[in-house]
Design a protein around this motif. Structure first.
Motif, short mmCIF file in Angstrom:
data_model
loop_
_atom_site.label_atom_id
_atom_site.label_comp_id
_atom_site.label_asym_id
_atom_site.label_seq_id
_atom_site.Cartn_x
_atom_site.Cartn_y
_atom_site.Cartn_z
N ARG A 25 10.24 -8.79 -4.00
CA ARG A 25 10.80 -9.37 -2.75
C ARG A 25 9.72 -8.80 -1.47
NH1 ARG A 25 15.78 -7.27 -1.03
NH2 ARG A 25 15.27 -5.39 -1.92
N GLU A 26 9.29 -9.60 -0.62
CA GLU A 26 8.58 -9.18 0.29
C GLU A 26 9.47 -8.31 1.44
OE1 GLU A 26 5.49 -10.89 3.79
OE2 GLU A 26 5.98 -11.92 1.92
N ARG A 27 8.71 -7.10 1.71
CA ARG A 27 9.52 -6.20 2.84
C ARG A 27 9.15 -6.63 4.11
NH1 ARG A 27 7.64 -0.35 0.25
NH2 ARG A 27 8.64 -0.58 -1.48
N SER A 28 10.16 -6.09 5.01
CA SER A 28 10.10 -6.29 6.25
C SER A 28 9.02 -5.51 6.86
CB SER A 28 11.30 -6.20 6.97
OG SER A 28 11.24 -6.14 8.34
N ARG A 29 8.28 -6.06 7.87
CA ARG A 29 7.31 -5.45 8.47
C ARG A 29 7.94 -4.73 9.75
NH1 ARG A 29 1.41 -7.47 8.22
NH2 ARG A 29 1.71 -8.62 6.39
N ASP A 30 9.04 -4.66 9.85
CA ASP A 30 9.87 -4.04 11.12
C ASP A 30 9.71 -2.51 10.89
OD1 ASP A 30 11.42 -3.50 13.25
OD2 ASP A 30 13.30 -3.79 11.99
N ALA A 31 9.43 -1.93 12.01
CA ALA A 31 9.36 -0.41 11.78
C ALA A 31 10.52 0.23 11.52
CB ALA A 31 8.52 0.15 13.08
N ARG B 126 12.91 3.79 3.87
CA ARG B 126 12.05 4.00 2.54
C ARG B 126 11.78 5.43 2.50
NH1 ARG B 126 9.33 -1.25 3.89
NH2 ARG B 126 7.55 0.00 4.53
N SER B 127 11.40 5.80 1.18
CA SER B 127 11.17 7.26 1.11
C SER B 127 9.75 7.74 1.92
CB SER B 127 10.84 7.56 -0.28
OG SER B 127 9.68 6.89 -1.09
N PRO B 128 9.90 8.80 2.25
CA PRO B 128 8.77 9.23 3.16
C PRO B 128 7.57 9.83 2.14
CG PRO B 128 10.07 10.96 3.01
CD PRO B 128 10.67 9.74 2.23
N LEU B 129 6.36 9.52 2.81
CA LEU B 129 5.19 9.86 2.32
C LEU B 129 4.93 11.30 1.93
CD1 LEU B 129 2.30 8.73 1.25
CD2 LEU B 129 1.49 9.29 3.65
N THR C 241 0.92 -1.23 0.16
CA THR C 241 -0.08 0.12 0.05
C THR C 241 0.84 1.34 -0.06
OG1 THR C 241 -1.60 -1.19 1.34
CG2 THR C 241 -1.93 1.12 1.40
N ASP C 242 1.88 1.27 0.62
CA ASP C 242 2.77 2.34 0.72
C ASP C 242 3.22 2.80 -0.55
OD1 ASP C 242 2.57 2.66 3.72
OD2 ASP C 242 4.54 1.66 3.95
N ASP C 243 3.50 2.02 -1.60
CA ASP C 243 4.10 2.25 -2.79
C ASP C 243 3.12 2.64 -3.66
OD1 ASP C 243 6.39 1.16 -2.25
OD2 ASP C 243 6.24 -0.84 -2.97
N LEU C 244 1.81 2.24 -3.46
CA LEU C 244 0.83 2.84 -4.33
C LEU C 244 0.42 4.24 -3.70
CD1 LEU C 244 -1.22 2.23 -6.60
CD2 LEU C 244 -2.77 1.25 -4.81
N ARG C 245 0.25 4.35 -2.53
CA ARG C 245 -0.01 5.62 -1.87
C ARG C 245 0.94 6.69 -2.25
NH1 ARG C 245 0.35 4.73 3.51
NH2 ARG C 245 -1.37 3.63 3.52
N THR C 246 2.55 6.48 -2.32
CA THR C 246 3.27 7.24 -2.71
C THR C 246 3.11 7.84 -4.00
OG1 THR C 246 4.76 6.44 -1.00
CG2 THR C 246 5.86 7.64 -2.65
N ALA C 247 3.03 6.83 -4.83
CA ALA C 247 2.87 6.97 -6.44
C ALA C 247 1.66 7.94 -6.61
CB ALA C 247 2.90 5.68 -7.23
N THR C 248 0.40 7.66 -5.71
CA THR C 248 -0.70 8.43 -6.10
C THR C 248 -0.41 9.75 -5.58
OG1 THR C 248 -1.96 6.33 -5.58
CG2 THR C 248 -3.16 8.72 -5.33
N PHE C 249 0.15 10.01 -4.53
CA PHE C 249 0.44 11.62 -4.21
C PHE C 249 1.32 12.14 -4.73
CE2 PHE C 249 -0.89 10.20 0.32
CZ PHE C 249 -2.27 10.88 0.19
N ARG C 250 2.33 11.58 -5.52
CA ARG C 250 3.23 12.10 -6.54
C ARG C 250 2.38 12.53 -7.87
NH1 ARG C 250 8.23 8.52 -5.45
NH2 ARG C 250 9.28 9.68 -3.61
#
Length: 87
Positions: A66-72, A78-81, A26-35
């Motif tokens: 690749r699956e990303r880590s769920r670790d905070a 990663r790039s900020p929103l 979701t983070d990748d899709l959200r970032t691309a949407t906001f851009r």
């Protein structure tokens, strides 16, 4: 992905953007949407509707993602929103 913005007067603006790599996050899709929204450079526009549609979807088995880590801590690298204020 295709982002369609409908303005108060009925006009529609559309932007299409491909993600840089296959992703199921979701983070990748959200970032691309906001851009995409930011690239439209609206100033004081009265936005009535945002529609996001995904194009060229593929089964997970056919991707090399690749699956990303769920670790905070891993998320911090990663790039900020992008933050956008809609009036």
């Amino acid at each position: 992905m295709t982002l369609t913005v409908q303005l108060a007067g009925g006009a529609r603006v559309q932007r299409t953007r491909a993600l840089p790599a296959p992703s199921a996050h979701t983070d990748d899709l959200r970032t691309a949407t906001f851009r995409s929204l930011d690239s439209m450079a609206f100033e004081r526009a009265r936005i009535r509707r945002l529609t996001l549609s995904a194009d060229d979807l593929r089964p997970v088995s056919s991707s090399r993602a690749r699956e990303r880590s769920r670790d905070a801590g891993a998320r911090k690298g990663r790039s900020p929103l992008l933050r956008i204020q809609l009036a």
